[in-house]
Design a protein around this motif. Structure first.
Motif, PDB file in Angstrom:
ATOM      1  N   ALA A 180      70.819 -29.992   9.650  1.00  0.00           N
ATOM      2  CA  ALA A 180      71.418 -29.584  10.707  1.00  0.00           C
ATOM      3  C   ALA A 180      69.764 -28.636  11.180  1.00  0.00           C
ATOM      4  O   ALA A 180      69.842 -28.686  12.486  1.00  0.00           O
ATOM      5  N   ARG A 181      68.950 -28.027  10.207  1.00  0.00           N
ATOM      6  CA  ARG A 181      67.532 -27.804  10.824  1.00  0.00           C
ATOM      7  C   ARG A 181      66.863 -28.588  10.893  1.00  0.00           C
ATOM      8  O   ARG A 181      65.357 -28.243  11.562  1.00  0.00           O
ATOM      9  N   GLY A 182      66.725 -29.971  10.885  1.00  0.00           N
ATOM     10  CA  GLY A 182      65.740 -31.039  11.460  1.00  0.00           C
ATOM     11  C   GLY A 182      65.000 -31.649  10.003  1.00  0.00           C
ATOM     12  O   GLY A 182      63.555 -31.854  10.268  1.00  0.00           O
ATOM     13  N   LEU A 183      65.492 -30.743   8.731  1.00  0.00           N
ATOM     14  CA  LEU A 183      63.816 -30.474   7.563  1.00  0.00           C
ATOM     15  C   LEU A 183      64.283 -32.166   7.083  1.00  0.00           C
ATOM     16  O   LEU A 183      63.092 -33.101   6.106  1.00  0.00           O
ATOM     17  N   THR A 184      65.255 -32.902   7.379  1.00  0.00           N
ATOM     18  CA  THR A 184      65.787 -34.447   6.490  1.00  0.00           C
ATOM     19  C   THR A 184      66.118 -35.427   7.197  1.00  0.00           C
ATOM     20  O   THR A 184      66.628 -34.628   8.401  1.00  0.00           O
ATOM     21  N   ASP A 185      66.343 -35.848   7.070  1.00  0.00           N
ATOM     22  CA  ASP A 185      67.205 -37.455   7.843  1.00  0.00           C
ATOM     23  C   ASP A 185      68.263 -37.137   7.143  1.00  0.00           C
ATOM     24  O   ASP A 185      69.040 -37.277   5.791  1.00  0.00           O
ATOM     25  N   ASP A 186      69.206 -38.249   8.128  1.00  0.00           N
ATOM     26  CA  ASP A 186      70.659 -38.375   7.600  1.00  0.00           C
ATOM     27  C   ASP A 186      70.913 -39.344   6.731  1.00  0.00           C
ATOM     28  O   ASP A 186      71.630 -40.420   7.886  1.00  0.00           O
ATOM     29  N   ASP A 187      70.671 -39.955   5.782  1.00  0.00           N
ATOM     30  CA  ASP A 187      70.830 -40.742   5.229  1.00  0.00           C
ATOM     31  C   ASP A 187      71.618 -40.768   3.759  1.00  0.00           C
ATOM     32  O   ASP A 187      71.865 -39.364   3.225  1.00  0.00           O
ATOM     33  N   PRO A 188      72.033 -41.687   2.941  1.00  0.00           N
ATOM     34  CA  PRO A 188      72.540 -41.145   1.741  1.00  0.00           C
ATOM     35  C   PRO A 188      71.859 -39.868   0.945  1.00  0.00           C
ATOM     36  O   PRO A 188      71.969 -39.656  -0.570  1.00  0.00           O
ATOM     37  N   ARG A 226      61.451 -17.672  15.011  1.00  0.00           N
ATOM     38  CA  ARG A 226      62.723 -16.762  14.523  1.00  0.00           C
ATOM     39  C   ARG A 226      63.884 -17.747  13.682  1.00  0.00           C
ATOM     40  O   ARG A 226      64.821 -17.141  13.744  1.00  0.00           O
ATOM     41  N   ASP A 227      63.200 -19.218  13.922  1.00  0.00           N
ATOM     42  CA  ASP A 227      64.669 -19.728  12.812  1.00  0.00           C
ATOM     43  C   ASP A 227      63.921 -19.480  11.594  1.00  0.00           C
ATOM     44  O   ASP A 227      65.346 -19.965  10.872  1.00  0.00           O
ATOM     45  N   VAL A 228      63.546 -19.219  11.284  1.00  0.00           N
ATOM     46  CA  VAL A 228      63.025 -18.730  10.252  1.00  0.00           C
ATOM     47  C   VAL A 228      63.750 -17.859   9.285  1.00  0.00           C
ATOM     48  O   VAL A 228      64.439 -18.144   8.034  1.00  0.00           O
ATOM     49  N   ALA A 229      64.015 -17.082  10.473  1.00  0.00           N
ATOM     50  CA  ALA A 229      65.599 -15.901   9.215  1.00  0.00           C
ATOM     51  C   ALA A 229      65.914 -16.184   9.475  1.00  0.00           C
ATOM     52  O   ALA A 229      67.556 -16.091   7.522  1.00  0.00           O
ATOM     53  N   VAL A 230      67.275 -17.627  10.121  1.00  0.00           N
ATOM     54  CA  VAL A 230      68.304 -18.087  10.481  1.00  0.00           C
ATOM     55  C   VAL A 230      68.307 -19.454   9.148  1.00  0.00           C
ATOM     56  O   VAL A 230      69.528 -19.081   8.632  1.00  0.00           O
ATOM     57  N   LEU A 231      66.998 -19.603   9.136  1.00  0.00           N
ATOM     58  CA  LEU A 231      66.542 -20.485   7.797  1.00  0.00           C
ATOM     59  C   LEU A 231      67.165 -20.120   6.441  1.00  0.00           C
ATOM     60  O   LEU A 231      68.220 -20.458   5.495  1.00  0.00           O
ATOM     61  N   ILE A 232      66.749 -18.433   6.322  1.00  0.00           N
ATOM     62  CA  ILE A 232      66.493 -18.411   5.176  1.00  0.00           C
ATOM     63  C   ILE A 232      68.332 -17.660   4.569  1.00  0.00           C
ATOM     64  O   ILE A 232      68.386 -17.655   4.297  1.00  0.00           O
ATOM     65  N   LEU A 246      70.566 -19.905   3.608  1.00  0.00           N
ATOM     66  CA  LEU A 246      70.002 -21.465   2.116  1.00  0.00           C
ATOM     67  C   LEU A 246      71.076 -19.826   1.115  1.00  0.00           C
ATOM     68  O   LEU A 246      71.867 -20.304  -0.001  1.00  0.00           O
ATOM     69  N   THR A 247      70.484 -18.626   1.704  1.00  0.00           N
ATOM     70  CA  THR A 247      71.498 -17.534   0.978  1.00  0.00           C
ATOM     71  C   THR A 247      72.434 -17.259   0.848  1.00  0.00           C
ATOM     72  O   THR A 247      72.661 -16.909   0.067  1.00  0.00           O
ATOM     73  N   GLN A 248      73.523 -17.388   1.918  1.00  0.00           N
ATOM     74  CA  GLN A 248      75.230 -17.503   1.715  1.00  0.00           C
ATOM     75  C   GLN A 248      75.026 -18.684   1.323  1.00  0.00           C
ATOM     76  O   GLN A 248      76.488 -19.190   0.800  1.00  0.00           O
ATOM     77  N   VAL A 249      74.795 -20.034   1.486  1.00  0.00           N
ATOM     78  CA  VAL A 249      75.237 -21.419   1.132  1.00  0.00           C
ATOM     79  C   VAL A 249      74.853 -21.923  -0.631  1.00  0.00           C
ATOM     80  O   VAL A 249      75.817 -22.301  -1.148  1.00  0.00           O
ATOM     81  N   ALA A 250      73.974 -21.150  -0.968  1.00  0.00           N
ATOM     82  CA  ALA A 250      73.774 -21.154  -2.522  1.00  0.00           C
ATOM     83  C   ALA A 250      73.297 -19.799  -2.759  1.00  0.00           C
ATOM     84  O   ALA A 250      71.795 -19.773  -3.314  1.00  0.00           O
ATOM     85  N   PRO A 251      73.378 -18.784  -3.251  1.00  0.00           N
ATOM     86  CA  PRO A 251      72.559 -17.113  -3.080  1.00  0.00           C
ATOM     87  C   PRO A 251      72.478 -17.963  -4.813  1.00  0.00           C
ATOM     88  O   PRO A 251      71.182 -17.230  -5.244  1.00  0.00           O
ATOM     89  N   GLU A 252      71.964 -18.839  -5.449  1.00  0.00           N
ATOM     90  CA  GLU A 252      71.154 -19.104  -6.900  1.00  0.00           C
ATOM     91  C   GLU A 252      70.017 -19.510  -6.725  1.00  0.00           C
ATOM     92  O   GLU A 252      69.279 -20.067  -8.147  1.00  0.00           O
ATOM     93  N   ALA A 253      70.073 -20.067  -5.323  1.00  0.00           N
ATOM     94  CA  ALA A 253      68.700 -21.219  -5.194  1.00  0.00           C
ATOM     95  C   ALA A 253      67.300 -20.003  -5.345  1.00  0.00           C
ATOM     96  O   ALA A 253      67.780 -19.454  -4.499  1.00  0.00           O
ATOM     97  N   ALA A 254      66.559 -20.553  -5.665  1.00  0.00           N
ATOM     98  CA  ALA A 254      65.461 -20.189  -4.788  1.00  0.00           C
ATOM     99  C   ALA A 254      64.206 -20.957  -4.082  1.00  0.00           C
ATOM    100  O   ALA A 254      64.137 -22.788  -4.069  1.00  0.00           O
TER     101      ALA A 254
END
Length: 240
Positions: free
Chosen positions: A27-35, A55-61, A64-72
Motif C-alpha cells: 500500500a505504501r509502494g515499498l514492494t511490488d504486487d506479486d505472489p 509525514r508518511d513515516v509516522a503513518v507507516l510506523i 505496522l505497529t497496528q497490524v503487527a505489534p510483535e514486529a521489530a
C-alpha cells in the motif's frame, strides 16, 4: 516524487503477521504486487521508496505497529543538503527510538544534548543513544520469512456456522463452536465479524485477511486463517 528517500528494514516478524505487514508495504509502494511480495518478507533487507514524504513515516510506523505489534523494524528518512534525516526504530518491548541522522543514517546530537547525556546514568545514556535497540536488532536473524500455510474458512452469518476447511483430524473440515450469527443487510453489508473472529481465536486461529462475500446474495462469507503457534483450542471443536 520527493527529494528524499524512505527506507524500511523489517528485523523480525511472526510468520502469521507476514501477510498483514506485506499488505502495508504494498500500500505504501515499498514492494511490488506479486505472489512472493504478498507471502514473504525479507528480514534485514531494505525496502525503499522515493514517493513517500516525511509525514508518511509516522503513518507507516502506525500502520505496522497496528497490524503487527510483535514486529521489530527501522525506518530511515534520508538527510538532504539542507536538513538532517531521521531514524525510527521500533523493537518490542523497548518501544520506539527516534533520532536525527546524518547522510549515512547515523544518529546525531546537538552540543546541548551531548552535555545533557553526560549528566545521565550509564543506563539512561545508552537508552537515549538508542544502544538497547541496536543491540537487540543485532541478535535478530536475517533472511526470508514466509507466511504459514493458511486455511480457507467459510462463515454463514444467518446461522452462525463457521467452518475451517481441511484443518481437522486427517484433513477434515473443522466446525467452530460456538456458532456466531450476524446480520447482513439488504445491501450486503455485514453488521460485525467480532463474534466470528473471537470464536476463531478461542479455537486457536487468527484471521489473515478481511471477510469477503463468497456469493452474490452475501449469505456466505470467506477468509483465510492461520493456526496460531503453540495454541490450544479453548472452545470445543468437532469435525463436520
Amino acid at each position: 516524487m520527493s527529494d528524499t528517500r524512505i527506507t524500511l528494514i523489517v528485523h523480525s516478524c511472526p510468520p502469521y503477521r507476514v501477510r498483514a505487514v506485506a499488505a502495508v508495504l504494498r500500500a505504501r509502494g515499498l514492494t511490488d504486487d506479486d505472489p512472493d511480495s504478498r507471502q514473504t518478507l525479507h528480514l534485514g533487507e531494505a525496502y525503499m521508496s522515493s514517493d513517500l514524504v516525511g509525514r508518511d513515516v509516522a503513518v507507516l510506523i502506525d500502520d505496522l505497529t497496528q497490524v503487527a505489534p510483535e514486529a521489530a523494524f527501522t525506518v530511515y528518512e534520508d538527510a538532504t543538503d539542507e536538513w538532517l534525516g531521521t531514524v525510527d526504530r521500533v523493537v518490542p518491548p523497548l518501544g520506539r527510538f527516534t533520532a536525527a541522522t546524518d547522510h549515512d543514517g547515523n544518529a546525531v546530537f546537538t552540543v546541548d544534548e551531548i552535555l545533557e547525556l553526560d549528566q545521565l546514568s550509564s543506563g539512561e545514556r545508552q537508552a537515549r543513544l538508542g544502544i538497547p535497540w541496536a543491540n537487540a536488532i543485532a541478535t535478530m536473524r536475517e533472511g526470508a520469512m514466509a507466511e504459514p500455510t493458511p486455511h480457507e474458512t467459510e462463515w454463514t452469518p444467518v446461522d452462525g456456522r463457521v467452518v475451517v476447511l481441511a484443518a481437522g483430524q486427517d484433513g477434515a473440515d473443522l466446525l467452530i463452536d460456538p456458532s456466531c450469527p450476524a446480520t447482513v443487510d439488504d445491501h450486503g453489508n455485514l453488521e460485525t465479524a467480532t463474534a466470528a473472529d473471537a470464536a476463531l481465536g478461542d479455537a486457536g486461529f487468527l484471521r489473515a485477511n478481511p471477510w469477503e462475500p463468497l456469493n452474490l446474495t452475501c449469505r456466505k462469507w470467506g477468509t483465510a486463517v492461520y493456526r496460531m503457534p503453540d495454541s490450544a483450542a479453548a472452545g470445543s471443536e468437532r469435525n463436520t
